[in-house]
Design a protein around this motif. Structure first.
Motif, PDB file in Angstrom:
ATOM      1  N   GLU A  96      -8.086  20.990  -4.482  1.00 36.48           N
ATOM      2  CA  GLU A  96      -8.628  21.882  -3.445  1.00 36.48           C
ATOM      3  C   GLU A  96      -7.695  23.026  -3.261  1.00 36.48           C
ATOM      4  N   ALA A  97      -8.174  24.364  -3.195  1.00 38.94           N
ATOM      5  CA  ALA A  97      -7.566  25.401  -3.172  1.00 38.94           C
ATOM      6  C   ALA A  97      -8.105  26.151  -1.699  1.00 38.94           C
ATOM      7  N   GLY A  98      -7.530  26.566  -0.680  1.00 38.57           N
ATOM      8  CA  GLY A  98      -7.921  27.021   0.768  1.00 38.57           C
ATOM      9  C   GLY A  98      -7.564  28.524   0.643  1.00 38.57           C
ATOM     10  N   TYR A  99      -8.396  29.136   1.392  1.00 36.83           N
ATOM     11  CA  TYR A  99      -8.022  30.565   1.702  1.00 36.83           C
ATOM     12  C   TYR A  99      -8.422  31.027   3.141  1.00 36.83           C
ATOM     13  N   LEU A 100      -7.529  32.057   3.507  1.00 37.78           N
ATOM     14  CA  LEU A 100      -8.007  32.586   4.633  1.00 37.78           C
ATOM     15  C   LEU A 100      -8.294  34.204   4.578  1.00 37.78           C
ATOM     16  N   VAL A 101      -9.350  34.898   5.012  1.00 38.44           N
ATOM     17  CA  VAL A 101      -9.230  36.220   4.946  1.00 38.44           C
ATOM     18  C   VAL A 101      -8.953  36.997   6.329  1.00 38.44           C
ATOM     19  N   GLN A 102      -7.923  37.711   6.514  1.00 38.82           N
ATOM     20  CA  GLN A 102      -7.528  38.247   7.783  1.00 38.82           C
ATOM     21  C   GLN A 102      -7.183  39.739   7.886  1.00 38.82           C
ATOM     22  N   GLU A 103      -7.132  40.372   9.198  1.00 41.51           N
ATOM     23  CA  GLU A 103      -6.655  41.593   9.241  1.00 41.51           C
ATOM     24  C   GLU A 103      -5.142  41.759   8.831  1.00 41.51           C
ATOM     25  N   ARG A 104      -4.965  42.874   8.008  1.00 38.81           N
ATOM     26  CA  ARG A 104      -3.611  43.110   7.560  1.00 38.81           C
ATOM     27  C   ARG A 104      -2.879  43.757   8.573  1.00 38.81           C
ATOM     28  N   VAL A 105      -1.542  43.567   8.812  1.00 40.32           N
ATOM     29  CA  VAL A 105      -0.585  44.243   9.769  1.00 40.32           C
ATOM     30  C   VAL A 105       0.128  45.253   8.817  1.00 40.32           C
ATOM     31  N   ARG A 106      -0.351  46.638   9.268  1.00 35.25           N
ATOM     32  CA  ARG A 106       0.411  47.729   8.571  1.00 35.25           C
ATOM     33  C   ARG A 106       1.891  48.013   9.492  1.00 35.25           C
ATOM     34  N   GLY A 107       2.956  47.481   9.070  1.00 37.87           N
ATOM     35  CA  GLY A 107       4.142  47.837   9.525  1.00 37.87           C
ATOM     36  C   GLY A 107       5.166  47.086   8.965  1.00 37.87           C
ATOM     37  N   ALA A 108       6.294  46.629   9.640  1.00 39.41           N
ATOM     38  CA  ALA A 108       7.371  45.969   9.235  1.00 39.41           C
ATOM     39  C   ALA A 108       7.838  44.818   9.979  1.00 39.41           C
ATOM     40  N   THR A 109       8.278  43.818   9.281  1.00 37.80           N
ATOM     41  CA  THR A 109       8.790  42.553   9.928  1.00 37.80           C
ATOM     42  C   THR A 109      10.299  42.934  10.722  1.00 37.80           C
ATOM     43  N   LEU A 110      10.653  42.163  11.662  1.00 37.16           N
ATOM     44  CA  LEU A 110      11.850  42.278  12.092  1.00 37.16           C
ATOM     45  C   LEU A 110      12.996  42.172  11.182  1.00 37.16           C
ATOM     46  N   GLU A 111      12.778  41.752  10.016  1.00 33.33           N
ATOM     47  CA  GLU A 111      13.851  41.443   9.106  1.00 33.33           C
ATOM     48  C   GLU A 111      14.393  42.926   8.497  1.00 33.33           C
ATOM     49  N   ASN A 112      13.287  43.759   8.470  1.00 31.86           N
ATOM     50  CA  ASN A 112      13.748  45.126   7.884  1.00 31.86           C
ATOM     51  C   ASN A 112      14.595  45.721   8.709  1.00 31.86           C
ATOM     52  N   ARG A 113      14.201  46.001  10.024  1.00 32.44           N
ATOM     53  CA  ARG A 113      15.251  46.943  11.020  1.00 32.44           C
ATOM     54  C   ARG A 113      14.859  46.670  12.316  1.00 32.44           C
ATOM     55  N   VAL A 114      15.779  46.237  13.358  1.00 29.66           N
ATOM     56  CA  VAL A 114      15.465  46.031  14.569  1.00 29.66           C
ATOM     57  C   VAL A 114      15.861  47.260  15.487  1.00 29.66           C
ATOM     58  N   THR A 115      14.991  47.833  16.016  1.00 27.11           N
ATOM     59  CA  THR A 115      15.038  49.194  16.869  1.00 27.11           C
ATOM     60  C   THR A 115      14.798  48.624  18.286  1.00 27.11           C
ATOM     61  N   ALA A 116      15.065  49.647  19.066  1.00 27.18           N
ATOM     62  CA  ALA A 116      15.091  49.323  20.629  1.00 27.18           C
ATOM     63  C   ALA A 116      13.516  49.529  20.902  1.00 27.18           C
ATOM     64  N   ALA A 117      12.823  50.275  20.181  1.00 32.79           N
ATOM     65  CA  ALA A 117      11.230  50.375  20.064  1.00 32.79           C
ATOM     66  C   ALA A 117      10.664  49.150  19.888  1.00 32.79           C
ATOM     67  N   LYS A 118      11.047  48.525  18.910  1.00 34.64           N
ATOM     68  CA  LYS A 118      10.414  47.130  18.300  1.00 34.64           C
ATOM     69  C   LYS A 118      10.732  46.181  19.096  1.00 34.64           C
ATOM     70  N   LEU A 119      11.920  46.057  19.897  1.00 34.32           N
ATOM     71  CA  LEU A 119      12.431  45.091  20.707  1.00 34.32           C
ATOM     72  C   LEU A 119      11.465  45.089  22.124  1.00 34.32           C
ATOM     73  N   ASP A 120      11.061  46.524  22.476  1.00 35.61           N
ATOM     74  CA  ASP A 120      10.178  46.684  23.655  1.00 35.61           C
ATOM     75  C   ASP A 120       8.702  45.914  23.320  1.00 35.61           C
ATOM     76  N   HIS A 121       8.057  46.086  21.959  1.00 37.91           N
ATOM     77  CA  HIS A 121       7.053  45.287  21.611  1.00 37.91           C
ATOM     78  C   HIS A 121       7.041  43.894  21.475  1.00 37.91           C
ATOM     79  N   VAL A 122       8.341  43.333  20.943  1.00 35.28           N
ATOM     80  CA  VAL A 122       8.534  41.951  21.102  1.00 35.28           C
ATOM     81  C   VAL A 122       8.608  41.331  22.163  1.00 35.28           C
ATOM     82  N   ARG A 123       9.219  41.923  23.396  1.00 32.92           N
ATOM     83  CA  ARG A 123       9.281  41.776  24.692  1.00 32.92           C
ATOM     84  C   ARG A 123       7.963  41.452  25.094  1.00 32.92           C
ATOM     85  N   ALA A 124       6.941  42.388  24.966  1.00 28.98           N
ATOM     86  CA  ALA A 124       5.426  42.215  25.345  1.00 28.98           C
ATOM     87  C   ALA A 124       4.910  41.182  24.687  1.00 28.98           C
ATOM     88  N   LEU A 125       5.311  41.012  23.326  1.00 30.91           N
ATOM     89  CA  LEU A 125       4.552  39.714  22.846  1.00 30.91           C
ATOM     90  C   LEU A 125       4.938  38.405  23.504  1.00 30.91           C
TER      91      LEU A 125
END
Length: 202
Positions: A106-135
């Motif tokens: 058995e092989a499963g699949y999901l089709v979902q929207e793509r997030v265009r951006g970057a994970t927090l691994e790449n770089r953590v900035t004050a702007a990103k932290l504001d978004h994470v706080r809202a999340l």
């Protein structure tokens, strides 16, 4: 060693009927095709590979490995998580899911929207932290507690700041793992404040 997966049928409304997903792994690297078109490799992990859907750059296809019957529960877990989070709009929108037999597995699949951006691994900035706080505020308000937080690198890899075709720039859970929390609101606030401190300390 050469393994070929072919003839997987996707029934997503964004794909033509009978569209074939083919996957070939060879010693010299991978080759991917969806609907007979080259499919770009985006990433992998937790029994799955993520491919960009040709002709629909706003969508990705997650293919879950058929390995010791572990792909189906993992796929169901992720699909269920996306559906729970959909009213909160804090995760990519699920478009379609399904499963097919490939060489008796058995092989499963999901089709979902793509997030265009970057994970927090790449770089953590004050702007990103504001978004994470809202999340975190949205998750806390819904009484949900992230569970995959033991390792900071995984926590940062599972939160992405960017946009989707239907959503604004914000922090999204791209590999959601959570539970209904038994903590009080104050305890849950303390929990998320601690996570935010860990993320921002990088």
């Amino acid at each position: 060693m050469r393994i070929v997966f072919a003839g997987v049928i996707l029934t997503c409304s964004s794909l033509s009927a009978g569209a074939a997903l083919g996957r070939t792994i060879g010693g010299g690297g991978g080759a991917y095709a969806i609907n007979g078109l080259p499919a770009s490799y985006v990433g992998s992990g937790d029994f799955k590979e993520v491919l960009l859907l040709p002709a629909s750059p706003g969508l990705v296809v997650k293919v879950f490995y058929a390995k010791d019957n572990s792909s189906s529960p993992e796929m169901r877990r992720e699909a269920a998580a996306l559906k729970v989070l959909e009213p909160l709009a804090v995760a990519p929108k699920l478009v379609e899911l399904g499963a097919r037999k490939i060489r008796g597995r058995e092989a499963g699949y999901l089709v979902q929207e793509r997030v265009r951006g970057a994970t927090l691994e790449n770089r953590v900035t004050a702007a990103k932290l504001d978004h994470v706080r809202a999340l975190f505020d949205k998750l806390r308000g819904a009484g949900l507690e992230l569970t995959d937080t033991a390792m900071d690198f995984k926590l940062r890899a599972n939160i992405m700041v960017g946009t989707t075709a239907s959503g604004p720039r914000q922090a999204y859970l791209v590999d959601p793992a959570f539970k209904i929390s038994e903590k009080t609101d104050a305890e849950l606030r303390e929990f998320y404040d601690g996570l935010l401190t860990r993320i921002s300390s990088r």
